[in-house]
Design a protein around this motif. Structure first.
Motif, PDB file in Angstrom:
ATOM      1  N   MET A 141      65.782  31.903  49.648  1.00  6.56           N
ATOM      2  CA  MET A 141      65.294  30.893  50.585  1.00  6.56           C
ATOM      3  C   MET A 141      64.723  29.684  49.843  1.00  6.56           C
ATOM      4  O   MET A 141      64.643  28.597  50.396  1.00  6.56           O
TER       5      MET A 141
ATOM      6  N   PRO B 250      66.141  21.709  58.450  1.00  3.38           N
ATOM      7  CA  PRO B 250      65.199  22.817  58.352  1.00  3.38           C
ATOM      8  C   PRO B 250      64.288  22.800  57.123  1.00  3.38           C
ATOM      9  O   PRO B 250      63.352  23.582  57.033  1.00  3.38           O
TER      10      PRO B 250
ATOM     11  N   ASP C 270      67.941  24.642  63.232  1.00  3.48           N
ATOM     12  CA  ASP C 270      67.464  23.253  63.169  1.00  3.48           C
ATOM     13  C   ASP C 270      68.366  22.387  62.294  1.00  3.48           C
ATOM     14  O   ASP C 270      68.889  22.848  61.280  1.00  3.48           O
TER      15      ASP C 270
ATOM     16  N   TRP D  73      72.428  22.064  53.344  1.00  2.00           N
ATOM     17  CA  TRP D  73      71.965  23.384  53.772  1.00  2.00           C
ATOM     18  C   TRP D  73      71.870  23.513  55.286  1.00  2.00           C
ATOM     19  O   TRP D  73      71.500  24.567  55.793  1.00  2.00           O
TER      20      TRP D  73
ATOM     21  N   MET E 113      70.991  31.364  57.001  1.00  2.00           N
ATOM     22  CA  MET E 113      69.625  31.792  56.702  1.00  2.00           C
ATOM     23  C   MET E 113      68.590  30.737  57.068  1.00  2.00           C
ATOM     24  O   MET E 113      67.420  31.039  57.223  1.00  2.00           O
ATOM     25  N   MET E 114      69.027  29.470  57.230  1.00  2.00           N
ATOM     26  CA  MET E 114      68.093  28.380  57.521  1.00  2.00           C
ATOM     27  C   MET E 114      67.813  28.206  59.011  1.00  2.00           C
ATOM     28  O   MET E 114      66.948  27.439  59.387  1.00  2.00           O
ATOM     29  N   GLY E 115      68.537  28.897  59.866  1.00  2.00           N
ATOM     30  CA  GLY E 115      68.296  28.804  61.302  1.00  2.00           C
ATOM     31  C   GLY E 115      69.016  27.626  61.931  1.00  2.00           C
ATOM     32  O   GLY E 115      69.791  26.919  61.280  1.00  2.00           O
TER      33      GLY E 115
ATOM     34  N   ASN F 180      62.373  29.607  63.386  1.00  2.00           N
ATOM     35  CA  ASN F 180      63.596  30.169  63.992  1.00  2.00           C
ATOM     36  C   ASN F 180      64.624  30.652  62.979  1.00  2.00           C
ATOM     37  O   ASN F 180      65.772  30.900  63.346  1.00  2.00           O
ATOM     38  N   ALA F 181      64.252  30.779  61.718  1.00  2.00           N
ATOM     39  CA  ALA F 181      65.190  31.310  60.720  1.00  2.00           C
ATOM     40  C   ALA F 181      65.369  32.805  60.990  1.00  2.00           C
ATOM     41  O   ALA F 181      64.388  33.543  61.066  1.00  2.00           O
TER      42      ALA F 181
ATOM     43  N   SER G 173      59.710  30.083  55.350  1.00  2.00           N
ATOM     44  CA  SER G 173      61.018  30.026  55.996  1.00  2.00           C
ATOM     45  C   SER G 173      60.934  29.016  57.134  1.00  2.00           C
ATOM     46  O   SER G 173      59.852  28.781  57.676  1.00  2.00           O
ATOM     47  N   PRO G 174      62.052  28.408  57.493  1.00  2.00           N
ATOM     48  CA  PRO G 174      62.035  27.456  58.605  1.00  2.00           C
ATOM     49  C   PRO G 174      61.718  28.173  59.920  1.00  2.00           C
ATOM     50  O   PRO G 174      61.989  29.363  60.055  1.00  2.00           O
TER      51      PRO G 174
END
Length: 126
Positions: A67, A91, A88, A79, A84-86, A58-59, A55-56
């Motif tokens: 994911m 990410p 950034d 995306w 869900m990717m946080g 901070n996700a 996962s990235p």
């Protein structure tokens, strides 16, 4: 919601939430997938399962269900606003994405033999 309330209780609750999340993952995703693959093998078929643990940073949901899709489909920009990717802007782990697309396309072309194992774990170390 229950996991969020549990996490709010402090450091010991975070450990409990991780344990509960792992148990739910086994019950809902990995357990049934493993059983289906084994039934297929027992019937003479070939099967491989994989676990995706990336996962990235901070996700908010960690390595949640679906994911892997941002690494397989679309462009990073497609995306960038997925919760869900946080937070950034980019990410996606591009090296892992390239490895996954290569593995999935080889699987589509050559079948389960290219997986190299009955169980495959994919994360940033791949």
């Amino acid at each position: 919601p229950r996991a969020s309330r549990l996490r709010a209780l402090g450091p010991f609750a975070k450990v409990g939430a991780r344990v509960a999340s792992a148990a739910m993952t086994r019950r809902v995703f990995s357990g049934p997938a493993e059983r289906l693959a084994q039934l297929w093998r027992d019937s003479g078929g070939r099967a491989s399962v994989y676990r995706f643990d990336w996962s990235p940073p901070n996700a908010p949901l960690g390595a949640c269900h679906c994911m892997d899709l941002p690494l397989l489909l679309g462009t990073p920009g497609a995306w960038s606003d997925a919760p869900m990717m946080g937070p950034d802007r980019d990410p996606v782990n591009h090296e892992l994405a390239r490895d996954m697309r290569r593995l999935w396309s080889r699987f589509a072309y050559d079948g389960v033999e290219v997986m190299g194992a009955e169980r495959l774990s994919l994360d940033a170390a791949c």
